[in-house]
Structure formats: C-alpha cells, structure tokens
Write a protein that holds these residues in place. Structure first.
Motif, PDB file in Angstrom:
ATOM      1  N   CYS A 569       0.843  -1.191   0.000  1.00  0.00           N
ATOM      2  CA  CYS A 569       0.000   0.000   0.000  1.00  0.00           C
ATOM      3  C   CYS A 569       0.878   1.241   0.000  1.00  0.00           C
ATOM      4  N   VAL A 570       0.382   2.299  -0.670  1.00  0.00           N
ATOM      5  CA  VAL A 570       1.065   3.590  -0.705  1.00  0.00           C
ATOM      6  C   VAL A 570       0.006   4.674  -0.569  1.00  0.00           C
ATOM      7  N   HIS A 571       0.374   5.761   0.110  1.00  0.00           N
ATOM      8  CA  HIS A 571      -0.567   6.859   0.349  1.00  0.00           C
ATOM      9  C   HIS A 571       0.209   8.167   0.388  1.00  0.00           C
ATOM     10  N   GLY A 572      -0.340   9.181  -0.263  1.00  0.00           N
ATOM     11  CA  GLY A 572       0.304  10.479  -0.294  1.00  0.00           C
ATOM     12  C   GLY A 572      -0.241  11.406   0.768  1.00  0.00           C
ATOM     13  N   SER A 573       0.556  12.428   1.098  1.00  0.00           N
ATOM     14  CA  SER A 573       0.147  13.423   2.079  1.00  0.00           C
ATOM     15  C   SER A 573      -0.662  14.510   1.390  1.00  0.00           C
ATOM     16  N   TYR A 574      -1.617  15.115   2.155  1.00  0.00           N
ATOM     17  CA  TYR A 574      -2.467  16.161   1.602  1.00  0.00           C
ATOM     18  C   TYR A 574      -1.855  17.555   1.754  1.00  0.00           C
ATOM     19  N   ASP A 575      -0.853  17.692   2.646  1.00  0.00           N
ATOM     20  CA  ASP A 575      -0.284  19.013   2.898  1.00  0.00           C
ATOM     21  C   ASP A 575       1.189  19.114   2.547  1.00  0.00           C
ATOM     22  N   SER A 576       1.767  18.073   1.972  1.00  0.00           N
ATOM     23  CA  SER A 576       3.187  18.108   1.592  1.00  0.00           C
ATOM     24  C   SER A 576       3.400  17.130   0.452  1.00  0.00           C
ATOM     25  N   ASN A 577       4.668  16.988   0.049  1.00  0.00           N
ATOM     26  CA  ASN A 577       5.010  16.077  -1.049  1.00  0.00           C
ATOM     27  C   ASN A 577       5.411  14.698  -0.550  1.00  0.00           C
ATOM     28  N   SER A 578       5.213  14.435   0.736  1.00  0.00           N
ATOM     29  CA  SER A 578       5.634  13.155   1.304  1.00  0.00           C
ATOM     30  C   SER A 578       4.717  12.032   0.845  1.00  0.00           C
ATOM     31  N   VAL A 579       5.299  10.838   0.787  1.00  0.00           N
ATOM     32  CA  VAL A 579       4.576   9.627   0.423  1.00  0.00           C
ATOM     33  C   VAL A 579       4.881   8.576   1.478  1.00  0.00           C
ATOM     34  N   PHE A 580       3.845   7.843   1.912  1.00  0.00           N
ATOM     35  CA  PHE A 580       4.000   6.808   2.930  1.00  0.00           C
ATOM     36  C   PHE A 580       3.728   5.456   2.287  1.00  0.00           C
ATOM     37  N   ALA A 581       4.569   4.481   2.639  1.00  0.00           N
ATOM     38  CA  ALA A 581       4.456   3.155   2.018  1.00  0.00           C
ATOM     39  C   ALA A 581       4.728   2.090   3.061  1.00  0.00           C
ATOM     40  N   VAL A 582       4.061   0.940   2.937  1.00  0.00           N
ATOM     41  CA  VAL A 582       4.266  -0.223   3.795  1.00  0.00           C
ATOM     42  C   VAL A 582       4.390  -1.443   2.904  1.00  0.00           C
ATOM     43  N   GLY A 583       5.122  -2.434   3.425  1.00  0.00           N
ATOM     44  CA  GLY A 583       5.331  -3.631   2.635  1.00  0.00           C
ATOM     45  C   GLY A 583       5.750  -4.810   3.473  1.00  0.00           C
ATOM     46  N   SER A 584       6.395  -5.763   2.809  1.00  0.00           N
ATOM     47  CA  SER A 584       6.746  -7.027   3.456  1.00  0.00           C
ATOM     48  C   SER A 584       7.931  -6.910   4.401  1.00  0.00           C
ATOM     49  N   ASP A 585       8.630  -5.787   4.438  1.00  0.00           N
ATOM     50  CA  ASP A 585       9.790  -5.651   5.325  1.00  0.00           C
ATOM     51  C   ASP A 585       9.410  -5.184   6.718  1.00  0.00           C
ATOM     52  N   LYS A 586       8.111  -5.132   7.055  1.00  0.00           N
ATOM     53  CA  LYS A 586       7.614  -4.774   8.382  1.00  0.00           C
ATOM     54  C   LYS A 586       8.039  -3.368   8.798  1.00  0.00           C
ATOM     55  N   LYS A 587       8.096  -2.445   7.841  1.00  0.00           N
ATOM     56  CA  LYS A 587       8.513  -1.083   8.142  1.00  0.00           C
ATOM     57  C   LYS A 587       7.514  -0.104   7.532  1.00  0.00           C
ATOM     58  N   LEU A 588       7.347   1.004   8.249  1.00  0.00           N
ATOM     59  CA  LEU A 588       6.548   2.127   7.764  1.00  0.00           C
ATOM     60  C   LEU A 588       7.508   3.221   7.311  1.00  0.00           C
ATOM     61  N   LYS A 589       7.457   3.548   6.032  1.00  0.00           N
ATOM     62  CA  LYS A 589       8.427   4.474   5.444  1.00  0.00           C
ATOM     63  C   LYS A 589       7.737   5.768   5.036  1.00  0.00           C
ATOM     64  N   GLU A 590       8.472   6.868   5.208  1.00  0.00           N
ATOM     65  CA  GLU A 590       8.072   8.176   4.702  1.00  0.00           C
ATOM     66  C   GLU A 590       9.089   8.583   3.644  1.00  0.00           C
ATOM     67  N   ILE A 591       8.614   8.791   2.416  1.00  0.00           N
ATOM     68  CA  ILE A 591       9.483   9.068   1.276  1.00  0.00           C
ATOM     69  C   ILE A 591       9.220  10.482   0.806  1.00  0.00           C
TER      70      ILE A 591
END
Length: 1437
Positions: A569-591
């Motif tokens: 799953c991937v989701h973008g921020s409404y107030d910035s250019n950040s993108v959040f993604a989750v996957g099989s590595d058990k980590k929550l990332k902010e890109i």
C-alpha cells in the motif's frame, strides 16, 4: 491523540462452535472478527467486547445459565510445543495431591520431580510460553471479571466451552495435539482437574456439555467416541456407556434433555451421528434411534439445542427440525416425534449453531457461510405443513475474504467485493445492505465514483464499469483487464486508474477512452494513489518501487526502489510532497524527493494505510487483524485496536474523516469512530464539520424499469380492487352461511337440551336407588373387615415373638466377630510399623550415600576455587604492566594538550572581545528581527489570501488547459480527416461536374414546377379565404334559422292562444246577443266584454332599416379587423422566428470566435516563450513556422472585435520583437529582460481581458434568448385570448330588447361597451374611448384603447372621442385592415405602435404604425362578438 471506537460491524465468525447465545428476549451475543458483539434485535444496535491483545482470535464462547456473564476463549499468539501427556497428567495430579496431603513430605518430593521434568522437557509450569486463555466478561458492564490462563494444556486453543448448571465452573476442551479437558472454578481462577478425552487414534473432539441435572457429569463427543466423565474434587473419572461397544462413528454434536416431571428421564442425552441419525442415550444405555424423515438428503445433524417440549436440531443441508416428546401410551412409535421443519431459502449450508430465547418464542441460527437467520415461533403456526422459511437477523454478510473496499463522497455508502463472487453496497447511516449482486467470477478490487452512481470492479476475467441503479447493479462497459488487484477513481471522478499486472491504465469515466498507460514497474502493481489535484499518481508494486507520475505526459517524476521489499500500500500526504508506504519488510516508510526520510519498524507486516486530510493521524492495518493509529508527523508512537481475526485487506476513511472502515480476510467489515482525546482542535477541522455536505438522495433508474414499475403498479392496483371486491363478496356469502348454521345449531342444541333434561331426571332417580343399595353393601363389608382384623392380629403377634428370638441370637454372633477383628487389626498394625521402619532405614542409607557424594562435590569445588585464584593473579599482573605503558603514553599527550591550551587561552581573550562586539550587534539584530517578524505576520496574512486566489486561478487554468488539450487533440484528428477528405474531394469534383451537366435540364424543369406550385399555393389561399367567408355566411344563416324557428314557435303559440280566445269571445258574444231585447243588460254585457278582452291599447312594432344596416356594417368591419390581426400575428411569429435563428447563429459564431481566440492565445504564448529563449541566446525572433514576421503599419480602424484585438496585440508584440536589435547574452541586461517580460505579461493580460469580453458577449446573447422566450410566451397568451373571445357563447345577448329606436342615439347597451348617458346633445355617439389614466403620457393616449368599467365615459378635456369607423367597408384594401380604432374625425388612420416590445421595433421586423396594442386586439374581439349578438337579436325580432 485520537482513539478508535468500534461503532458497527458487518460480519460473523462462523468457524466458532456454539457461536450465538440469547442474553434476553431481544439481545444476542456472537463473535465477529476479534471482538464479541452484543446485538439488539429490535433497535439494531451493537455493543463490543474487544479481544485480548497478543492473542490470535476467538476460538469458542459460552454463556452462563443465569445469562449474566460470558466466557470467551482465545488462541495463543503462536503455536506452542506441548510436553508429553504424562507430564500434563502429572501436573494435574500434583495439584490434587497437594490439596489432599497438605504440606507433607510427599508434596516436596513431587514438586522436585516436577521441576526436574520441566528442566528435561524445556517447559515447566512457570514457563513464559504463551498459552490459550479464557476471559470472563460481565454482560451488563462489559468489564473483564476474570482471566483463566494457567499451565500448559497441550494446545494453543480451546475448541469448546460450557458453564456448569450452577454457573460456578467452566469445562474447557483444549484442541490438538493432546485434546485435554480442563475444569476451571472461574470465580477463584483455580484449575480443578483435567483429563485426556481423545481416543488412542487421537480423534478430533467437537463438543463438551454439562448434564443440567447433575453438575458433576460432563460429556464429550468427537471423531470415533462418546465419553462421559464424573468430576470429583481433584480428578475426572470416566463413566462407562453403551456407545463404546458400537462401531466407531463420528459424533458431531450432542445435547442433554431434562424432564423433571417423570422419573427415569433426568439423564437423557441426544447424540448425533455421521449417518444423519440421532441416538437417545438414557442412563448410559442406548434407548432409541431417531432417524431423519428427509432421509440422506437432509445431511448430518450439526447442532442440537434443547427446549421445554423436546429439542431442535440443525442439519448440514440448512434444514432445521423440531422434535417433541410423545405421550407414554404412544412411546412404541418412538420417544420423540418430528413436528415441524424450517428451511433456509437459497442457503443450503451447514448449520453451525442454534439458540432459543428464554421464552422459547424465537430461534436464531448461524451458518457456515457467516450468515445469521431468525424465526419467530410465536407468529408461526406449528400445525401448518413443512416448508416455512427463516429470515435474516440483520442483513447478509460476506462469506469469504473481502478483497475490495471504497467509500462514496456524495452518499453515505460503502462498497465491498469478495472472493464469494458478490459485490455489496452498505449504508453506514442506516446500517443496512442496500444492494447485493452475485457474479460468475471472483472480484479482486472495487472503486466507487464520488457521485455514488458508478462502480469499477476488477473480476478474474475482466474489468467492468457498473451503473448503480435503484434496485440493481448493471454492467455498462467491460475492459480486457484480467484479475485487476487495484482500481481507483480520481478525486473529481473524471478518470479512473486500473492496475494491469505491471502497468497502470488510465481511462476516462464518461467516454471510457484509454487516456494513457504508465509503464515502468517490474513487478505487479499493488497500490495506486491519486494526488489531490488529480494531475498525478503515486504507485507501488511488488518490485519494491514507488513511482510518482504526471497524468498530462504519462511520465515518471520521482522514484524510490528498495529491492527485496514487496509494497502492499502507498498513500500520499495532503499538505506536503511526502509519500507513505508499507510492505513485506515490516517497516513504515516516509518518502520525500525520492529518498526515505523516516522509517519505523512495526514488528509485524503492515498491509494497508490511510491518512486523514487534517493530517494528525495515520491509520495502518496489520497482518494479525489489528488497526494502529500512528501520531502524525511520524514519531513511531501508536495505539492499537483489535478488529479482524485475520489480516486486514483494505482500509478507507469517510469524506469527513470521522469514520474509519476496515475490511479483513475473515469477511468482516468494521466501522470505527475517530474520536479526538486532546482538547486542542484544529480550526480547519471545526470548519470542515460546519461546512459538511448533506448527503444526496438521488438514484439512477432506467426508463424501461420505470415503465415496468408503472405497469406493475397498475396491475397490482387492479388485482387489489378485484380481490377487495371478491373478498367482500366472499364475506357476504360467509355471513349468510354462518347465520344459517347458527340458526341450525341453536335449534339442534335446544332439542338436545330438552333431551338432556329428561335424561338427567332419569339418572337422578337411578342414583337414589343405587345409593340405598350401596349403603347396605357397605355395612356388610365393615362387619366382615372387623372379623378379618381380629384374626390377623393374632397371627402377627406370633411372628413378632419369633423375630425377637432371632435378633438375640444374631447379637451374640456379632460380639464374637468383633473380638476376631480386633485381634487381626493388632497384627496389621505391628506389620505396618515394621514396614515403616525398614523404609526409614533404607532412605537413611540412601541419605548417607548422598552425603558422601556431596563431600566429593565440595572437594572439587575447592580445587576449582584455587585454580581460579591463580588465574586471576596472573591476569592482574598483566593488567598492571599494560596500565603503566598507557600511563606514560597519555602523560606525553597531556603535555602537548597543555601547550595547546595556553595558545587557546590567548585566542580566547581575543574572541571574548569579538564576542562582546557581536553581542551588541546581536541585540540590534534582535530588534530588527522583531520588526521583521511583525512585517512577516502581515505578509503571511496577505500571502494566505493570495494563495487562495492563486489556487483558484490555478484550478481555472488547469481546467482551461485540459479543455484546450482536448480541443487540440480533436483538431489534430480533424486535420487528418480533412486530408483524407481532400483526397476524396478531387475525385468528387470531377463527378460533380459531370452530374451538373446532367442536372441543368432537370433544374429548369424543377423551376417550372416550383412556379406551378406557387400558383397553386396562391389559388389554395384564395380557396381558403373563400371557405372562411362561406363558413361565416353559414354561421349567419344558422343563426337566422334559429331565430326564424323560435319566431315560428312563438307565432304558433300566439295563434293557438288567439284561437282559444276567439272561441271564448264567440261564446260571450252569443250570450250578449241574447240580451238584444234588454238595452241595459246589453250595455252591461258589452262593458264586461270590453274590460275582459281589451286590457291595453294595441301597439304597432316597426323595425328601422337604418339600424339593421348599421349592425351589418359594424359586424363586417370587426370581421375585417380580426382577419388583419391574425395576419399581423403570423407576421410577428415569423419575425420572432427569424430573430431567434439569427441569435443562435450569432452564438455559434461567438463560440467559434472564442475557440479561435484560445488557440491564438496558446500560439502567442508559445511564440512569446520562443522569443524569450531566442533573445537569451541572441537569435532573431521567428514565427512558429520559422519565418520572420514584420508588423504592418498602423492605420485608423473601426472598433475591433475581441479576436481582432488579440490578433492586433500579437502583431504589435511580434513587430516589437522584430524591430529590436538582436541581443547577445552579454549585451542584454537584467533590467531589459524584466521590461521585456513585463511587456509580454501586459499583452497577455490584454488578451485575457479580450477573452472575458467575448464571454460577456455570450452572456448577452443568452439574455436575448430569454427575451425571445418571454415574447413567445406573450404571443401564446394573446392567441389564447383571441381564441377565447371568438369562442364566446350566446350568454352576452340582451334578452330584454325593446322597440328599436329610429336613430343610432337610442341604440341599447352592448355587453362590453360603456354607456352613453353622459354625452351632450348633438355630439356623435361614443362607443369606445381611450383610457384616462393619470400615468399615461399625452402622446400615447391615442395608442392605448380599453373598455371602461363604469357606466359613463370619463375622459380628460381635449382628448378626442373614439368610435368604430362605419366607413370601413369593402373598399378598404386588405393591407389597410389593421387600422382598427381612430378618432371621430371620420378618417381611417393607423394606430401608433407604442405598446410593442422595443426588441421588435429595433430589429426592423415590424414597421411603426402597423402594430395594434393588446388592448386594441381585445376590444376588436369583443366588438366582433357583440356585432354577432346584435345581428342575432335583430333577426329574432
């Protein structure tokens, strides 16, 4: 931080045995996901008991007999390895022996042995390994009362629970591999005892039950066995039963039956078998076999529940049967008889559980496909035949994993799709399922349009666009995309994106065109997110790549690739250019900007994420079914809530961010309330709540469906009417029949009553006789009984004496036996003491051996201590040497550092001076900063307002750019078509030339024929006019004929009256003639005849010819006036029609001009940008085609149109660029560049102003359209008024017409015209006069003519009187017949066109002086009607 509160759940966990129970008459409890739900049947509300953290879902539930507490069993979070069965049995034995022996030596030895065993097996009683737990909750408060989690039970779950009849104990059956039965005293959290229940083959255990009449009796059924246990204080002892001797069978369920009224039936038990039969076990013996009436088709009995009259069972086929106990005299047929069966329509699925309400009026059952059904026994008739169907308790749930979820913006709807091949639309305000449809293929993803009218569903074979109708989901378009795992609508709804393996395809929602394809992923795409402005997308796939795309160019902007991580799953921020993604590595990332800015380890795999628009939280679903709420911006802090019992498949937020929807692979859809615990609430959230949109209520309905509904309603109405009539007729017949029956029955019963009275009298007589006989018999029996009593007393006295002697002999034998047993007891005590002494000696010898072994161990210990001391001494010496070396080394370094310190001290003094100077500067800077901060605040305010304006303008620019892009694409396509058409043109031109040669003679013939047609049209018009005149003459003749007929009738009546009067006169004259001899009598008789027959003097009626001529002239004049008005009306309609077509043509030309201006503006922008680029590099400015443009000399011109103004501006800008000297990068200064850019900006602003003027022109044309529509409405009203006036009836005719005067001054009043009472003598008569209103200007008084309501004419001085012109006869030409009303000068003049709309005069369609006002038309129509009435009256007279 906000919290998640469960609000509602659509789903059920059907895998749990006995998963539904009645709390009271209107509430049930059942598991859903990892929660226990309390559902109110009537109010349709839910309460939740959340599951325990670090557990793996609910495995069993049970309700206490008093219905006050509920027990919930939960699986351990990870499977555990169980020790041997002996260890488990020994652990239970240790507890029981400890309770029995207290603190004796046996307790210590067994405890030591248990600890040794735990060391060997790696698991002890105090091990930290997680075990399954049972939690007890209070039903009223929903609070936790006890948690039962003790020693290892040899499994990670409990498969069945049951409360004891008194509610103090719980029997819990553990699962594989050991299948241990555990008995808990739950109020004390104490494990009473346990036992292994499975057979030697390790068969599965299905159910455990308590005997309701015996709290110590526990029964267990499973695969191949039925066991019964007797619970003592510390153990479970198996009780033998007859089912052990039967061949091995699978027993899926059983139930204990209770009937306290009859002896010997307190321990009846019904046991189901795998053959569909049920065994009745009583006292451990099989008493009867109850077979299925439906045979093998009904299937195995999967659930049994008892009730007061028998039991109810549910079968594998979804059939529910009711059995009741038969009477004792009919037990040969069987102890229980099937009395009723219920089928679950369209759900031939295994029944998992049954529950009956406390009043036994309602049955609830759960199915294997997660459905809940209910049946009310109070409303159903038990005597009816089989086949009654059950209804859903709430609504139908998903029976398999939910794969897709989406929320609507304009409606309170949520759509889900599942692998059960269904698509369902839920209303989260009403908590109902609005639409449900099953398809032939599994659905993998779903998306709902923001309007709530369309769906996109990805099936295994195709992607389908579906319309949401009022009662159906109808497929509109299919796309060749198989197994689409992700599809998303844009925020505006104009596009939708679908993942096709490693490609994302973009489609237009309304045209279904493929707008673009995004290629770049190496693995399957699993998530797609649209940006806020719908200009770009963010995608993530199984290849570990996160890409950002632009929709306009379908190109990749940024990327971030992490190999080995499959994103879900991937989701973008409404107030910035950040993108959040989750996957099989058990980590929550902010890109951000293609770089991972933050990442947090979640310890579990996060499957889905969702971010609210206000940006204070981030919600994430996990693979274990929980939902986490992370604080945003991310700090790693989160709160966790239990939801599903398996992985979370989808998460969505409502449009107002107040509700969170969570779907899981267990088929449950959870709805959570997002509540904010913090006091500070962001103002934007409050504003969002205030401006929340109201949900739409519109639905889509096809025309065919609507027509079918209408037809169906009419048919049903007819059927209802027919049925009502039929029922009324039947009721009348029944009333008649019942009255007849009542009469017959009353007669019959009166006759029977008389017979009964006579029988009563005879029976009373026989009774008295029998009483006398029986009294005598009783006396004889009493005497006989007294004799027998005396003889029996004697015999029994002898027997008592013999028994006393026997008792004394037995007492002597007892004393002798007591002496023998005392001697034997003494011997046994002595032998016991000897055995104890031998055992003590044996253990003392063993203890000595242990002491010697202990001494050896102590010696070994001393040797080891000495070795340790020696090694420590050597290590200390080595350490001292190393310390000395390090000391010397660091002292040298210290000396160097001191020298450096002295040097730094000098530098420090210099820096202090500088610091003081800088401190002063800093203070000055702080004051400046304060001032700047104040300015900054003001600027921020202005920036905020400007940003709003900029965002609005950007949106407008984007929309216009999109429309321009669409137009350019269309232009390109049209150019291609134009080229092809030009090819055909050359070929067709030649053919046209040849055809023209052939057409010329035909055209001459056509022209001649057209002339003939024109002549025929003129002749036809003449015929029409003649017909109209003939129709008028016909109507006149008809009126005359009616008058003549009435006159003939009147004359006939007068003739009859005269004849009768003549007869009477002749009779009176005859009588008078008889008195000829008596003059006096004759005189009196003649007088009486005179008074009788002569009442008044005769009058002669004379009709003046002048009056008739005047009437005829007025009628002909008014007819010509009406014809002229009709022709004028036709001309006006033609003028309005031409005006309307002209305005439409102008609108079309304006639209074309606007499109041309937009294209020219785009070209000018491109040329300006190209001019900038070329000027920066010193090159000459050229046109888009590569040729230099030279501006034409300016000259005086007329005011230009918007398109010409824009072209002129562009030419001026180009001339300036051409006349300027070529600039090199070195010679062109920044100021000149700025001036050039400013000049170009001003030119572009002028172009935009011209475009706005063109848009204003379009609005003006729309206003003209509205005016035309109003004029049409006025014309329609006028035509209607004329038709009404022409169709007036004869109700306006004066019925009291007296003798006609000889002059026109004595004409009677006509309806609709004013009186002439106030006219001076000698003046001409005034029939019509102009209105004398104060607000009418003097110039317009001659143009406005109206009737006066009062009786006399009131007009201002000097105004001419108006009459109908009598000179308007046939000599007036047809074109001049519009001259309707003139002053009384006698000349026919044309009326002024003051009342006409300005638009007609301005357009030139109507000439001044040729128009007639609406009042004039009304008067003309009235005059026409009045003339006809006058003519009719004249004909009558």
């Amino acid at each position: 931080m906000a919290s998640l509160v469960p609000k509602y759940v659509f789903g059920l966990q059907g895998s749990v045995r006995d998963n539904i129970h009645f709390i009271d008459e209107t509430s049930v409890v059942y598991p859903a996901g990892h929660n226990t739900v309390l559902y109110h049947i009537e109010q349709r509300t839910q309460k939740f008991i959340p599951g325990t953290a670090d557990t793996d879902g609910i495995s069993a539930i049970a309700l206490s007999p008093n219905r006050k507490v509920v027990a919930v069993a939960e699986r351990a979070s990870s499977p555990i390895g169980s020790p041997s069965s002996a260890a488990v049995a020994f652990a239970g034995g240790a507890v029981s022996s400890g309770g029995e022996l207290g603190g004796g030596p046996g307790t210590a030895s067994r405890a030591s042995m248990l600890s040794d065993m735990s060391k060997v097996s790696g698991m002890g009683v105090a091990s930290e390994t997680r075990v399954p737990s049972i939690t007890i909750y209070d039903i009223n408060t929903l609070k936790r009362r006890k948690v039962l989690s003790g020693p290892d039970v040899g499994s990670n779950e409990y498969v069945s629970l049951c409360f004891s009849p008194d509610g103090r104990a719980i029997a819990a059956q553990a699962g594989a591999p050991d299948w241990n039965l555990v008995l808990w005293i739950w109020e004390k959290s104490k494990l009473s005892c346990s036992a292994r229940t499975t057979n030697q083959l390790g068969g599965t255990v299905f159910q455990v039950q308590f005997n309701p009449s015996d709290s110590s009796m526990i029964s267990v059924v499973g695969s191949g066995f039925v066991k019964m246990f007797k619970a003592t204080d510390f153990s479970l002892k198996q009780v033998p039963n007859s089912l052990i001797k039967r061949d091995p069978q699978t027993y899926p369920c059983h139930a204990w039956l209770v009937d306290g009224g009859e002896r010997g039936e307190k321990e009846r038990c019904i046991v189901a078998t795998d053959t569909g039969e049920m065994l009745l076990v009583e006292g451990g013996e099989t008493r009867a076999v109850i077979g299925s009436v439906a045979g093998e088709e009904a299937g195995i009995v999967e659930a049994i529940v008892r009730y007061s009259r028998g039991f109810i069972c549910g079968r594998e086929s979804g059939m529910i049967e009711m059995y009741e106990k038969v009477d004792t005299d009919r037990e040969k047929e069987g102890p229980y008889k099937r009395v009723r069966s219920f089928s679950i329509e369209n759900n031939s699925v295994k029944v998992c559980s049954l529950a009956i309400s406390p009043s036994e009026e309602t049955i609830v059952c759960t199915l294997e496909n997660n459905q809940l059904f209910v049946l009310s026994l109070a409303t159903s008739d038990i005597t009816k035949a089989d086949g009654t169907t059950m209804e859903l308790l709430a609504q139908a749930f998903h029976s398999d994993a939910i794969t897709g979820l989406d929320v609507c913006i304009r409606k309170p709807l949520v759509v889900t799709c599942s692998t059960d091949k269904s698509v369902r639309i839920w209303n989260y305000l009403d908590k109902t399922c609005e639409l449900l449809r099953f398809f032939n293929e599994e659905a993998h993803s779903v998306a709902m349009h923001p309007s709530g009218f369309h769906l996109v569903v990805g099936f295994s074979d195709k992607l389908r666009l579906i319309n949401i109708l009022m009662e159906d989901l109808r497929v509109y378009k299919e796309f060749g995309i198989k197994a689409c795992k992700e599809c998303v609508f844009s925020h505006g709804g104009q596009y939708f994106a679908a993942a096709h393996s490693n490609t994302i395809q973009i489609f237009n929602t309304y045209t279904c065109e493929n707008v673009g394809n995004l290629r770049g992923h190496n693995g399957k795409v699993r998530s797609v997110f649209w940006t806020v402005d719908d200009t770009g997308l963010v995608t993530a796939g199984m290849d570990g790549a996160v890409y950002e795309w632009t929709l306009k160019e379908c190109k990749r902007e940024t990327e971030n690739v992490i190999k080995g991580c499959g994103y879900s799953c991937v989701h973008g921020s409404y107030d910035s250019n950040s993108v959040f993604a989750v996957g099989s590595d058990k980590k929550l990332k902010e890109i951000d900007d293609s770089q991972v800015v933050k990442q947090y380890n979640a310890t579990v795999v996060l499957t889905q994420i969702a971010l609210p628009s206000y940006g204070r939280l981030l919600f994430a679903g996990t693979e274990v079914g929980t939902v986490r709420a992370y604080r945003y911006p991310l700090t790693g802090e989160f709160q966790e809530v239990q939801s599903c019992c398996s992985a979370v498949s989808r998460i969505r937020l409502s449009y107002d961010d107040n509700l969170l929807f969570v779907a899981g692979e267990d088929g449950c859809l959870f709805m959570f309330d997002v509540r904010d615990k913090e006091k500070g609430i962001v103002s934007s959230i409050a504003k969002r709540e205030k401006e929340a949109i109201t949900y739409a209520e519109e639905v889509l309905v096809t025309k065919s469906d609507l027509e079918e509904k209408k037809v169906r309603t009419t048919e049903l109405e007819q059927q209802v009417n027919e049925l009502t009539m039929q029922n009324e007729y039947q009721l009348r017949l029944k009333d008649l029949n019942l009255n007849e029956r009542i009469k017959d029955i009353t007669d019959k019963f009166t006759h029977e009553l008389d017979q009964a009275k006579s029988r009563y009298e005879t029976l009373l007589q026989t009774k008295t006789e029998q009483e006398m006989e029986y009294e005598e018999k009783i006396k004889q029996e009493r005497e006989k009984y007294a004799q027998q009593m005396a003889s029996m007393e004697g015999s029994y006295q002898q027997k008592i004496m013999a028994e006393v002697e026997r008792y004394q002999a037995l007492m002597q034998e007892k004393e002798q036996l007591n002496q023998k047993w005392d001697e034997q007891n003494a011997l046994l005590v002595e032998t016991h003491e000897q055995v104890i002494q031998e055992l003590t000696e044996e253990y003392e010898s063993k203890l000595g051996e242990e002491h010697t072994a202990l001494e050896k161990v102590e010696q070994d210990k001393e040797d080891a201590v000495r070795e340790h001391e020696e090694t420590t001494r050597q290590l200390e010496e080595d350490a001292d040497q190393e310390i000395e070396e390090l000391k010397e080394r660091y002292e040298a370094k210290l000396a160097q550092e001191r020298e450096v310190g002295l040097r730094l001290k000098g530098e420090n003094g210099i820096m202090k001076k500088k610091f003081n100077a800088l401190q002063k500067d800093i203070e000055d800077q702080k004051e400046e900063i304060k001032q700047l901060f104040e300015q900054k605040k003001e600027l921020y305010q202005t920036i905020a307002s400007l940003e709003k304006d900029i965002s609005g303008l950007k949106k407008e620019i984007k929309e216009r750019d999109e429309t321009i892009g669409d137009k350019e694409k269309r232009i390109h396509d049209l150019k291609k078509k134009n080229q092809e058409l030009e090819k055909f043109k050359f070929v067709l031109d030649y053919k046209i030339k040849e055809l023209k040669k052939q057409i010329e003679p035909r055209e001459q013939e056509i022209a001649e024929m057209k002339e003939q047609i024109k002549d025929m049209d003129k002749e036809l018009e003449r015929y029409h006019k003649a017909n109209a005149n003939l129709e008028l003459t016909i109507t006149e003749l008809k009126l005359k004929l009616d008058g003549q007929q009435r006159e003939v009738a009147r004359i006939k009546r007068a003739h009859a009256d005269a004849a009768s009067q003549i007869v009477t006169f002749e009779h009176d004259l005859y009588e008078t003639a008889q008195l000829i001899q008596d003059p006096r009598a004759l005189k009196e008789a003649v007088k009486t005849m005179y008074h009788k027959y002569v009442s008044r003097a005769p009058k002669h009626k004379v009709i003046d010819d002048d009056i008739l001529q005047e009437y005829n002239r007025q009628r002909e004049y008014l007819e010509r006036t009406v014809d002229g008005l009709k022709r004028k009306l036709d001309k006006d309609m033609d003028v309005h029609r031409t005006l309307n077509t002209r305005i439409i043509q102008e609108n079309v030309s304006l639209i074309k001009e606007i499109n041309q201006l937009r294209r020219e503006m785009k070209q000018l922008k491109q040329s300006a940008q190209r001019a900038k680029d070329l000027q920066e590099f010193g090159g000459p400015v050229t046109s888009p085609k590569g040729r230099s443009r030279v501006s034409a000399p300016s000259r005086h011109r007329e005011p230009l149109s918007p398109s010409e103004a824009i072209i002129g501006m562009a030419s001026q800008l180009q001339s300036k660029a051409d006349n300027a000297a070529p600039l090199s990068p070195s010679s062109m200064t920044s100021s000149s560049r700025i001036h050039l850019e400013e000049a170009m900006d001003t030119q572009l602003a002028a172009m935009q102003a011209a475009i706005s003027e063109a848009e204003l022109a379009i609005k003006e044309s729309d206003g003209q359209k509205l005016e035309i529509q109003t004029l049409k409405a006025e014309l329609a009203k006028k035509e209607q008024l004329i038709a009404e006036m022409r169709g007036a009836k004869d109700d306006r005719i004066n019925e009291t017409v007296l003798r006609r005067p000889k002059s026109r001054e004595m004409l009677p009043l006509m309806d609709g015209f004013p009186s002439v009472s106030g006219r001076p003598q000698g003046s001409p008569p005034t029939i019509l006069s102009p209105t004398a209103e104060a607000d009418v200007p003097p110039d317009d008084q001659n143009a406005t003519v109206a009737t006066q309501d009062a009786g006399s004419v009131e007009r201002p001085e000097g105004s001419p009187s108006m009459i109908l012109s009598p000179t308007a006869d046939a000599d007036v030409p047809p074109d001049d017949q519009n001259a309707t009303l003139t002053p009384d000068t006698g000349n026919v003049q044309e009326s002024q066109a003051a009342a006409l709309p300005e638009t007609q005069l301005a357009s030139g369609a109507v000439e001044p002086g040729k128009e007639v006002t609406s009042a004039g038309r009304t008067i003309a129509a009235i005059a026409d009607t009045t003339g006809i009435e006058m003519e009719k009256q004249a004909s009558v007279e």
